[in-house]
Design a protein around this motif. Structure first.
Motif, PDB file in Angstrom:
ATOM      1  N   GLU A  14       0.833  -1.204   0.000  1.00 17.86           N
ATOM      2  CA  GLU A  14       0.000   0.000   0.000  1.00 17.86           C
ATOM      3  C   GLU A  14       0.871   1.258   0.000  1.00 17.86           C
ATOM      4  O   GLU A  14       0.631   2.201  -0.766  1.00 17.86           O
ATOM      5  N   LEU A  15       1.858   1.277   0.873  1.00 18.98           N
ATOM      6  CA  LEU A  15       2.698   2.459   1.023  1.00 18.98           C
ATOM      7  C   LEU A  15       3.647   2.618  -0.153  1.00 18.98           C
ATOM      8  O   LEU A  15       3.976   3.737  -0.557  1.00 18.98           O
ATOM      9  N   LYS A  16       4.067   1.508  -0.715  1.00 13.55           N
ATOM     10  CA  LYS A  16       4.912   1.559  -1.905  1.00 13.55           C
ATOM     11  C   LYS A  16       4.164   2.200  -3.064  1.00 13.55           C
ATOM     12  O   LYS A  16       4.716   3.022  -3.799  1.00 13.55           O
ATOM     13  N   ALA A  17       2.888   1.834  -3.208  1.00 12.40           N
ATOM     14  CA  ALA A  17       2.074   2.414  -4.276  1.00 12.40           C
ATOM     15  C   ALA A  17       1.800   3.891  -4.019  1.00 12.40           C
ATOM     16  O   ALA A  17       1.856   4.722  -4.935  1.00 12.40           O
ATOM     17  N   ALA A  18       1.532   4.246  -2.752  1.00 10.33           N
ATOM     18  CA  ALA A  18       1.211   5.636  -2.404  1.00 10.33           C
ATOM     19  C   ALA A  18       2.378   6.579  -2.635  1.00 10.33           C
ATOM     20  O   ALA A  18       2.192   7.758  -2.957  1.00 10.33           O
ATOM     21  N   THR A  19       3.606   6.060  -2.509  1.00 14.41           N
ATOM     22  CA  THR A  19       4.799   6.891  -2.681  1.00 14.41           C
ATOM     23  C   THR A  19       5.462   6.691  -4.042  1.00 14.41           C
ATOM     24  O   THR A  19       6.571   7.161  -4.257  1.00 14.41           O
ATOM     25  N   LYS A  20       4.755   5.995  -4.930  1.00 18.13           N
ATOM     26  CA  LYS A  20       5.311   5.699  -6.265  1.00 18.13           C
ATOM     27  C   LYS A  20       6.681   5.049  -6.141  1.00 18.13           C
ATOM     28  O   LYS A  20       7.672   5.507  -6.717  1.00 18.13           O
ATOM     29  N   ASN A  21       6.680   3.970  -5.342  1.00 24.93           N
ATOM     30  CA  ASN A  21       7.913   3.217  -5.078  1.00 24.93           C
ATOM     31  C   ASN A  21       8.969   4.099  -4.401  1.00 24.93           C
ATOM     32  O   ASN A  21      10.142   4.039  -4.709  1.00 24.93           O
ATOM     33  N   PHE A  22       8.511   4.924  -3.468  1.00 28.08           N
ATOM     34  CA  PHE A  22       9.377   5.800  -2.689  1.00 28.08           C
ATOM     35  C   PHE A  22      10.234   6.688  -3.596  1.00 28.08           C
ATOM     36  O   PHE A  22      11.450   6.775  -3.465  1.00 28.08           O
ATOM     37  N   SER A  23       9.541   7.335  -4.495  1.00 29.89           N
ATOM     38  CA  SER A  23      10.194   8.233  -5.452  1.00 29.89           C
ATOM     39  C   SER A  23      10.810   9.433  -4.742  1.00 29.89           C
ATOM     40  O   SER A  23      10.199  10.031  -3.845  1.00 29.89           O
ATOM     41  N   ARG A  24      12.004   9.801  -5.156  1.00 33.57           N
ATOM     42  CA  ARG A  24      12.674  10.959  -4.557  1.00 33.57           C
ATOM     43  C   ARG A  24      11.926  12.253  -4.864  1.00 33.57           C
ATOM     44  O   ARG A  24      12.108  13.262  -4.168  1.00 33.57           O
ATOM     45  N   THR A  25      11.097  12.248  -5.890  1.00 35.07           N
ATOM     46  CA  THR A  25      10.324  13.453  -6.203  1.00 35.07           C
ATOM     47  C   THR A  25       9.262  13.720  -5.139  1.00 35.07           C
ATOM     48  O   THR A  25       8.751  14.843  -5.040  1.00 35.07           O
ATOM     49  N   VAL A  46      11.445  10.712   4.455  1.00 34.61           N
ATOM     50  CA  VAL A  46      10.045  11.047   4.704  1.00 34.61           C
ATOM     51  C   VAL A  46       9.436  11.465   3.371  1.00 34.61           C
ATOM     52  O   VAL A  46      10.013  12.287   2.647  1.00 34.61           O
ATOM     53  N   TYR A  47       8.284  10.894   3.044  1.00 32.83           N
ATOM     54  CA  TYR A  47       7.655  11.104   1.748  1.00 32.83           C
ATOM     55  C   TYR A  47       6.241  11.657   1.911  1.00 32.83           C
ATOM     56  O   TYR A  47       5.504  11.240   2.803  1.00 32.83           O
ATOM     57  N   LYS A  48       5.882  12.572   1.040  1.00 32.17           N
ATOM     58  CA  LYS A  48       4.499  13.030   0.993  1.00 32.17           C
ATOM     59  C   LYS A  48       3.715  12.052   0.120  1.00 32.17           C
ATOM     60  O   LYS A  48       4.188  11.620  -0.927  1.00 32.17           O
ATOM     61  N   ALA A  49       2.514  11.696   0.561  1.00 35.60           N
ATOM     62  CA  ALA A  49       1.706  10.744  -0.198  1.00 35.60           C
ATOM     63  C   ALA A  49       0.232  11.033   0.032  1.00 35.60           C
ATOM     64  O   ALA A  49      -0.139  11.856   0.885  1.00 35.60           O
ATOM     65  N   MET A  63      -0.045  28.590   3.909  1.00 39.04           N
ATOM     66  CA  MET A  63       1.069  28.753   2.995  1.00 39.04           C
ATOM     67  C   MET A  63       0.781  27.999   1.713  1.00 39.04           C
ATOM     68  O   MET A  63       0.174  26.930   1.723  1.00 39.04           O
ATOM     69  N   LYS A  64       1.190  28.546   0.590  1.00 40.87           N
ATOM     70  CA  LYS A  64       0.982  27.901  -0.701  1.00 40.87           C
ATOM     71  C   LYS A  64       1.638  26.534  -0.710  1.00 40.87           C
ATOM     72  O   LYS A  64       2.792  26.373  -0.342  1.00 40.87           O
ATOM     73  N   ILE A  65       0.871  25.522  -1.089  1.00 38.23           N
ATOM     74  CA  ILE A  65       1.401  24.167  -1.147  1.00 38.23           C
ATOM     75  C   ILE A  65       2.267  24.025  -2.392  1.00 38.23           C
ATOM     76  O   ILE A  65       1.818  24.259  -3.511  1.00 38.23           O
ATOM     77  N   LEU A  66       3.509  23.652  -2.180  1.00 38.01           N
ATOM     78  CA  LEU A  66       4.439  23.505  -3.291  1.00 38.01           C
ATOM     79  C   LEU A  66       4.275  22.153  -3.953  1.00 38.01           C
ATOM     80  O   LEU A  66       3.782  21.205  -3.362  1.00 38.01           O
ATOM     81  N   ALA A  67       4.687  22.076  -5.200  1.00 38.51           N
ATOM     82  CA  ALA A  67       4.716  20.784  -5.884  1.00 38.51           C
ATOM     83  C   ALA A  67       5.700  19.881  -5.154  1.00 38.51           C
ATOM     84  O   ALA A  67       6.670  20.358  -4.569  1.00 38.51           O
ATOM     85  N   PRO A  68       5.460  18.560  -5.135  1.00 39.07           N
ATOM     86  CA  PRO A  68       6.329  17.653  -4.387  1.00 39.07           C
ATOM     87  C   PRO A  68       7.805  17.838  -4.697  1.00 39.07           C
ATOM     88  O   PRO A  68       8.641  17.819  -3.807  1.00 39.07           O
ATOM     89  N   GLU A  69       8.128  18.046  -5.979  1.00 43.62           N
ATOM     90  CA  GLU A  69       9.545  18.149  -6.322  1.00 43.62           C
ATOM     91  C   GLU A  69      10.161  19.447  -5.831  1.00 43.62           C
ATOM     92  O   GLU A  69      11.372  19.583  -5.734  1.00 43.62           O
TER      93      GLU A  69
END
Length: 427
Positions: free
Chosen positions: A77-88, A99-102, A382-388
């Motif tokens: 579940e968490l792997k899918a939510a984080t896109k395989n723990f993408s650095r982006t 720590v990843y946003k998901a 505060m304005k939410i920034l894009a994940p990257e």
């Protein structure tokens, strides 16, 4: 609830891990304070971690009989939510891992999606495992508006190795430390700082006095205070927390842990931990809010590196006091409330721990200051920034994180064999 403990195999593995040259911090934020050190010590460190995994787990056995609302997630579940723990999607990194946003589906309403922060423990050893267990055992039963909410966890062991993850509510306005630094162009307004002082005092008072057992936070600092979308301050990272002393005991004896610069002097000297240790740390934090400076900053001139030593001669009169106010505020503050807040800080920083006020008393003092001060309207979200773009490390920060010192060790963490507490200069 499920109270996590440790097998003999894990304890044996940890004993081998103790023999390594350094330990890593479990902080969720990237710290660039590589040369923090105990007051009066010749050695540098950010965090000094203890190694008593079994005793830490045992200290929270009292919580095992309490009902927990934590959700148990699968690793898939968490792997899918984080896109395989993408650095982006990575919004922070520490010695424990990333720590990843998901986005996940709400437990209450499967049609609703919510933002979360997922902390993944590194699989390269047991570093941080004790803190992971403590976090689950504490936040599984403790809930308060000024504590970051733990939504669930993942604990799976398979051919891929040990998977340990924690899932928190997402805090879009990041940490107080981020805003006090130059990471954001707009400084925290004075009114917001006052509310943060009030929120954090409320959170600590709850941990110390709001339940039928006491929790000592033990790592209270600006990087562990996160801000939600409405700028409400919440304590985070309970990996170093301990239960307070049992009836009839005055303190808990433990190895010295936490972040140097915030640690109470008697705790550094003796290892005797009480709730008054948190009170000292809160006093340091108040001066951090007032001045915008860190407790220890080696990049400043020699006489200004230690915050408490620098502010002391400025407290004698109003003209001198104005010189320590955060210049980024550009004069937009209530001088009277700043003086009153400094007076509260001084009460928290009394040398004799027994003479410091309880956090409930501190909260009352801060409440009175807020009630008599025009702190204005809360900041807009505060304005939410894009994940990257959500967390951009500077080149200098990346270099600091790679720094290796023969005494400090990799990532600026203390080589525990070389550290010995020395005499302590108190405020």
């Amino acid at each position: 609830m499920k109270c996590f403990n440790f097998s003999n195999k894990e304890k044996n593995n940890e004993q081998r891990a103790i023999q390594s040259n350094s330990v890593r911090s479990t902080s969720t934020s990237i710290s660039t304070d590589l040369d923090l050190k105990p007051f009066g010590s010749e050695f540098n460190s950010q965090n000094v971690l203890e190694f008593s995994t079994a005793s830490s787990a045992k200290s929270f056995a009292i919580l095992s009989q309490r009902q927990s609302n934590l959700r148990e997630f699968t690793f898939s579940e968490l792997k899918a939510a984080t896109k395989n723990f993408s650095r982006t999607l990575m919004i922070g990194e520490g010695g424990f891992g990333g720590v990843y946003k998901a986005v996940i589906r709400s437990t209450d309403d499967l049609h609703k999606k919510i933002d979360v922060a997922i902390k993944q423990l590194s699989r390269r050893g047991l570093q941080g495992h004790k803190e992971w267990v403590t976090e689950v055992n504490v936040l599984g039963v403790v809930e308060h508006p000024n504590l970051v909410k733990l939504l669930g966890y993942c604990a799976e062991d398979d051919e891929r190795g040990i998977q340990r993850l924690l899932i928190y509510e997402y805090m879009p306005n990041r940490s107080v430390q981020d805003h006090l630094s130059n990471r954001f162009r707009t400084p925290l307004p004075w009114g917001t700082r006052m509310r943060i002082a009030q929120d954090t005092a409320r959170g600590l008072a709850y941990l110390h006095e709001g339940m039928d057992f006491q929790i000592i936070f033990r790592d209270f600092k600006s990087s562990n205070i996160l801000l939600d979308e409405q700028w409400v301050a919440k304590l985070s990272d309970f990996g170093l927390a301990r239960l307070g002393p049992s009836d009839g005991l005055s303190h808990v004896s433990t190895a010295v842990v936490g972040t140097i610069g915030y640690a109470a002097p008697e705790y550094i000297q003796t290892g005797h931990l009480t709730s008054k240790s948190d009170v000292w740390s809160y006093g340091v934090f108040l001066y951090e809010l007032i001045t915008g400076r860190r407790p220890l900053d080696r990049n400043r001139p020699k006489g200004e590196q230690k915050l408490l030593e620098w502010v002391r001669p400025h407290l004698s009169n109003l003209r001198k006091f104005e010189l320590i106010l955060d210049p980024r505020l550009e004069g937009k503050y209530s001088l009277k409330s700043a003086q009153k807040l400094a007076a509260v800080a001084n009460r928290c920083l009394v040398r004799q721990s027994k003479s410091r006020p309880k956090m409930s008393e501190v909260l009352e003092m801060v409440n009175r200051i807020v009630e008599t001060t025009d702190i204005g309207s809360p900041l807009p979200p505060m304005k939410i920034l894009a994940p990257e773009d959500d967390f951009i490390e500077s080149k200098r920060e990346r270099l600091k994180r790679r720094f290796v010192d023969p005494i400090i060790g990799e990532r600026g963490c203390l080589n525990w064999q070389t550290w010995r507490p020395k005499s302590v200069n108190t405020f």
